[in-house]
Design an enzyme around this catalytic site. Structure first.
Site, short mmCIF file in Angstrom:
data_model
loop_
_atom_site.label_atom_id
_atom_site.label_comp_id
_atom_site.label_asym_id
_atom_site.label_seq_id
_atom_site.Cartn_x
_atom_site.Cartn_y
_atom_site.Cartn_z
N ASP A 188 48.32 31.60 50.59
CA ASP A 188 47.62 32.88 50.67
C ASP A 188 47.74 33.38 52.11
O ASP A 188 47.21 32.76 53.04
CB ASP A 188 46.15 32.72 50.29
CG ASP A 188 45.38 34.04 50.44
OD1 ASP A 188 45.80 35.02 49.81
OD2 ASP A 188 44.40 34.07 51.20
N GLU A 245 52.66 35.35 47.50
CA GLU A 245 52.37 36.70 47.04
C GLU A 245 53.48 37.66 47.45
O GLU A 245 54.09 37.49 48.50
CB GLU A 245 51.04 37.20 47.64
CG GLU A 245 49.81 36.56 47.07
CD GLU A 245 48.55 37.13 47.70
OE1 GLU A 245 47.82 37.87 47.02
OE2 GLU A 245 48.32 36.84 48.89
N CYS A 298 37.78 34.10 40.13
CA CYS A 298 37.12 32.80 40.20
C CYS A 298 38.03 31.76 39.57
O CYS A 298 38.35 31.85 38.37
CB CYS A 298 35.77 32.83 39.48
SG CYS A 298 34.95 31.20 39.42
N CYS A 301 35.92 29.85 36.43
CA CYS A 301 35.64 30.44 35.13
C CYS A 301 36.58 31.58 34.75
O CYS A 301 36.59 32.02 33.60
CB CYS A 301 34.20 30.94 35.07
SG CYS A 301 33.89 32.39 36.13
N CYS A 317 30.35 32.75 42.72
CA CYS A 317 30.56 33.37 41.42
C CYS A 317 29.29 33.24 40.57
O CYS A 317 28.42 32.39 40.83
CB CYS A 317 31.75 32.72 40.71
SG CYS A 317 32.12 33.43 39.08
N CYS A 319 29.10 31.96 37.81
CA CYS A 319 29.10 30.65 37.15
C CYS A 319 28.56 29.56 38.07
O CYS A 319 28.42 28.41 37.65
CB CYS A 319 30.50 30.29 36.67
SG CYS A 319 31.69 29.94 38.00
N ASP A 326 39.99 32.24 51.08
CA ASP A 326 41.42 31.99 51.21
C ASP A 326 41.88 30.79 50.40
O ASP A 326 42.95 30.80 49.79
CB ASP A 326 41.79 31.81 52.68
CG ASP A 326 41.52 33.07 53.50
OD1 ASP A 326 41.61 34.16 52.91
OD2 ASP A 326 41.23 32.96 54.69
#
Length: 375
Positions: A188, A245, A298, A301, A317, A319, A326
């Site tokens: 990332d 990416e 996330c 989940c 999150c 959850c 990162d």
């Protein structure tokens, strides 16, 4: 299976006063020939919608040398001048193919001072290099050896803004594929850290230099390049699959608040090095679609958060999972890349880097647009 590639080895050298003067004259003549040929082509293109070929430019160069005004062009080697015309021909070819902008004139202050010598314009004997029309061989600092038995096919001499002299030798090299490994890693790209790996490791950025002295900037650029080479070599050797990416650096640079930090991070160079090194060593490079919500997704989940400002480095999150922004992004990138690699999602051909030694455009970089369950 071993691969034959063209590889450039760059070294610093220290010219004598006579050599420095001869090279400086050559740089000036190369720039003049390029600009004069560009002027003639521009006049023909915009005035008559007529294209001038390399052969016509070469014939014009011969005539220029016969004039009293440009007779000094005969004092330097003719090969770098011909190479300047070839580079201009390539620039126009890219322009007409809509791969690049219209060629620009070379500036004495802004453009790179360099000259390219082909095999007929230099002598290579017992590890010594002597350029045409030059007394004595170059005093090169051999920081690393050339491949055994390799002989240069092209030599490029350059001088940077800090006044340092470099010579780049293009040779044929045999690259053996790296041993297979089951490891894979997701990257990332970031600003506070150059990249964050899916393993949780963060590669820190080198502090931006604020000093305006050219020598300091050149040293920083060298160190950044060296750091990127070491990092990319390590990642390629340790992992069979590397997932990144598809960042559009050109568009990101339009953000005036982040442009300097993004430039310092050198993401484009990072990707370029990963591309050709993966090709060299038989690794797989998977490129995730730029719109994939790696940071907001996330990994526990699969919920995608609606907003996640850049100043939020850690988030929780619904959850209950707590994420380092990162690290979570790198793990999501890895998962999406492995899923795409396994099921062939979004595969498309991509232009091969010229440094891999192939002339075709058959390299297939995996492109993942999905691969993780979203809710």
């Amino acid at each position: 299976m071993a691969r034959q590639v063209k590889r450039a080895f760059k070294y610093r050298f220290y010219p004598t006063d006579e050599q420095a003067a001869e090279l400086s004259r050559t740089f000036g003549c190369v720039r003049l020939v390029y600009n004069k040929a560009l002027e003639e082509r521009t006049r023909a293109w915009y005035g008559e919608q007529r294209r001038i070929s390399y052969v016509q430019s070469s014939a014009a160069l011969t005539e220029w040398k016969k004039t009293e005004e440009l007779a000094f062009l005969c004092e330097v080697s003719s090969v770098p001048l011909q190479q300047a015309l070839r580079h201009l021909q390539t620039a126009f070819g890219n322009f007409f193919a809509k791969r690049a902008r219209y060629p620009r004139y070379k500036s004495r202050k802004q453009s790179r001072a360099s000259a390219e010598y082909t095999r007929s314009a230099f002598t290579w004997r017992d590890g010594t290099l002597t350029l045409a029309k030059m007394a004595g061989s170059l005093d090169i600092r051999w920081s690393r050896p050339l491949p055994e038995g390799a002989e240069p096919t092209t030599v490029t001499v350059s001088r940077d803004r800090a006044g340092r002299w470099f010579v780049s030798l293009l040779v044929e090299d045999t690259i053996a594929p790296a041993p297979a490994t089951s490891a894979a890693v997701g990257l990332d790209a970031g600003i506070t850290s150059l990249v964050t790996l899916s393993t949780g490791e963060k590669i820190a950025n080198r502090a931006r230099a604020r000093v305006k002295v050219a020598r300091v900037h050149a040293r920083i650029a060298d160190r950044r390049r060296d750091s990127l080479h070491k990092l990319t070599t390590r990642l390629v050797r340790e992992n069979q699959t590397v997932v990144i990416e598809d960042l559009t650096v050109r568009n990101l640079l339009k953000n005036s608040r982040l442009a300097r930090a993004i430039s310092d991070a050198a993401w484009a160079n990072l990707r370029m090095m990963l591309e050709y090194k993966c090709a060299w060593y038989g690794r797989e490079l998977v490129v995730i679609d730029r719109w994939f919500p790696s940071s907001k997704l996330c990994g526990n989940c699969g919920t995608v958060r609606e907003k996640l400002p850049l100043n939020v480095r850690e988030w929780t999150c619904d959850c209950g999972a707590v994420h380092d922004r990162d690290v979570n992004a790198a793990r999501n990138i890895l998962a999406a890349g492995l899923a795409a690699s396994a099921c062939g999602d979004g595969v498309r051909p991509q232009r091969e880097s010229s440094r891999t030694g192939r002339s075709s455009v058959k390299q297939e970089t995996q492109r993942a647009t999905a691969g993780i369950l979203r809710r």
